[in-house]
Enzyme design. Structure first.
Site, PDB file in Angstrom:
ATOM      1  N   CYS A 113       0.838  -1.200  -0.025  1.00  0.00           N
ATOM      2  CA  CYS A 113      -0.053   0.033   0.035  1.00  0.00           C
ATOM      3  C   CYS A 113       0.950   1.116  -0.111  1.00  0.00           C
ATOM      4  O   CYS A 113       2.163   0.975  -0.188  1.00  0.00           O
ATOM      5  CB  CYS A 113      -0.985  -0.146   1.136  1.00  0.00           C
ATOM      6  SG  CYS A 113      -0.379   0.134   2.861  1.00  0.00           S
ATOM      7  N   HIS A 138      13.555 -15.080  12.564  1.00  0.00           N
ATOM      8  CA  HIS A 138      13.311 -15.211  14.036  1.00  0.00           C
ATOM      9  C   HIS A 138      11.884 -15.180  14.487  1.00  0.00           C
ATOM     10  O   HIS A 138      11.536 -15.534  15.566  1.00  0.00           O
ATOM     11  CB  HIS A 138      13.986 -13.773  14.805  1.00  0.00           C
ATOM     12  CG  HIS A 138      15.435 -13.905  14.366  1.00  0.00           C
ATOM     13  ND1 HIS A 138      16.237 -12.983  15.200  1.00  0.00           N
ATOM     14  CD2 HIS A 138      16.302 -14.574  13.753  1.00  0.00           C
ATOM     15  CE1 HIS A 138      17.498 -13.195  15.218  1.00  0.00           C
ATOM     16  NE2 HIS A 138      17.593 -14.042  14.293  1.00  0.00           N
TER      17      HIS A 138
END
Length: 152
Positions: free
Chosen positions: A65, A98
């Site tokens: 966006c 992670h």
């Protein structure tokens, strides 16, 4: 890899560029819209990409966006989606390694085409590390989703 990609009107041009780039790199691209630059609402496209992942239609997602903020907020409302707004390659890679990030969110008005390509490459090349500390943290995210459901 099967990749769902979606954008609002502000991200339309970059979506078209990235979709072609991903196809050229051998990925299957599932285009969830929008199809032009007419104003639309980013939550609709964030939801469409997220639902593709949750349904098993795609393995990863990319949402674009104007700033990336609204699409990121929207996608993260769906349990099981871990969307990260990234404008640097370290975050695009580390978010997967992670945090088991499964959706990359980009701000078309913030980054250029070449940076976007590098971000997508880093995002797609990364794999979840799986170390105990990272699994524990992702499990805590899942627990938050269960505890609080789909409320805003």
């Amino acid at each position: 890899m099967r990749i769902a990609i979606g954008a609002d009107h502000a991200g339309f041009d970059l979506k078209q560029i990235l979709a072609a780039y991903l196809r050229h790199r051998g990925h299957q691209v599932i285009d969830k819209g929008t199809d032009n630059e007419e104003p639309v609402d980013y939550p609709d496209y964030a939801e469409a990409v997220a639902k593709s992942l949750l349904a098993g239609e795609a393995e990863r997602g990319v949402i674009i966006c104007g700033s990336g903020v609204g699409a990121s907020v929207s996608a993260n409302k769906l349990p099981g989606i871990r969307a990260g707004l990234c404008h640097d390659t370290y975050s695009a890679r580390q978010g997967v390694e992670h945090d088991d990030m499964n959706v990359l969110v980009l701000g078309a008005r913030v980054i250029g085409t070449e940076v976007a390509r590098e971000l997508v490459d880093n995002f797609l090349a990364a794999a979840f590390n799986g170390a105990e500390r990272y699994r524990r943290r992702v499990d805590k995210i899942r627990a938050l989703e269960k505890r609080y459901g789909k409320t805003t």
